[in-house]
Scaffold this active site. Sequence first.
Site, PDB file in Angstrom:
ATOM      1  CE1 TYR A  12      -4.392  -0.960  -0.200  1.00  0.00           C
ATOM      2  CE2 TYR A  12      -3.412  -2.913   0.789  1.00  0.00           C
ATOM      3  CZ  TYR A  12      -4.451  -2.301   0.120  1.00  0.00           C
ATOM      4  OH  TYR A  12      -5.553  -3.041  -0.258  1.00  0.00           O
ATOM      5  CG  ASN A  35     -11.677   4.322  -8.872  1.00  0.00           C
ATOM      6  OD1 ASN A  35     -11.794   3.139  -9.184  1.00  0.00           O
ATOM      7  ND2 ASN A  35     -11.762   5.300  -9.745  1.00  0.00           N
ATOM      8  CG  HIS A  58     -14.482  -1.097  -3.232  1.00  0.00           C
ATOM      9  ND1 HIS A  58     -14.144  -1.468  -4.522  1.00  0.00           N
ATOM     10  CD2 HIS A  58     -15.703  -1.651  -2.998  1.00  0.00           C
ATOM     11  CE1 HIS A  58     -15.119  -2.192  -5.042  1.00  0.00           C
ATOM     12  NE2 HIS A  58     -16.066  -2.314  -4.137  1.00  0.00           N
ATOM     13  CB  CYS A  70      -7.146   1.771  15.286  1.00  0.00           C
ATOM     14  SG  CYS A  70      -6.294   0.977  16.684  1.00  0.00           S
ATOM     15  CB  CYS A  87      -5.487   2.737  21.525  1.00  0.00           C
ATOM     16  SG  CYS A  87      -5.633   1.813  19.970  1.00  0.00           S
ATOM     17  N   GLY A 130     -15.938   4.013 -16.620  1.00  0.00           N
ATOM     18  CA  GLY A 130     -14.689   3.372 -16.266  1.00  0.00           C
ATOM     19  C   GLY A 130     -14.832   2.133 -15.412  1.00  0.00           C
TER      20      GLY A 130
END
Length: 268
Positions: free
Chosen positions: A84, A123, A140, A148, A192, A229
Amino acid sequence: MFRSLSRNLRASGRIQKGRSMSDDKGAREFAIALDKSKKVTVLTGAGISAESGVPTFKEWREWSAMLTTPEAFAANPSMVWEFYHYRRCIVSKAVPNAGHYAITALEKRCEQQGKEFKLLTQNVDGLHSRAGTKSVEELHGSMWKTRCCTCDQVLQNFDMPICAALDGKGCPDPSAYDANIPRLQLPRCRSCNGLLRPHVVWFGESLDLGVMERAHESLRRCDLLLVAGTSAVVQPAAGFIPLVKGGGGAVAEFNLEETPASRYCRQV
């Protein structure tokens, strides 16, 4: 394709179901449908960002199958975050294209004419928002948000890199390289200190209930759906076009090739 979309939203693909027509006639029909519409919804997919240099799912397919599941993240969060981070690096250098800006212009036009507008995008690149579109539902999720794993807090994060350990990491072929970054050095929650994950929907996960409720509400209400698209074959998007057609709405498709959506649309 999207240059023609930007030219006054002329239909470069198809509108409604029926016989073949000329491009000019199809564009006129689209203009009439757009003029008559009161509630406009747009559905977009990876194809609209391709002209910005963002790889489509087909280009990511081999890596995505390996790295976009909860199980993959549980087993190797370092490799998933490297993937990512690499994607975020690519998208951070991309800019919205004519298609993105055409949709933003359509939203403004709808506002000026007192029409309802909603953009539903599959997207996760955030380019629609960067182009200025305001009423966006990210079906998505977004690669520019984190969640978290401990407290479920969701926050936007545009830091590049997102953590120091990922600086200079990431590889076009994650199967050939793994930095094995310790979990404590991966992105952590500011509240946290729990492990963060990308706030995107992975294979095997359900879409956000609130997002889906808002999406279905806009589809039930709309009288014109623009599909741009995307082949709309992945659920739940695969059910969007039949939902609109079943309610009497028109469907206009902006795609370079025939798709499963084409049977609901007229060739132009």
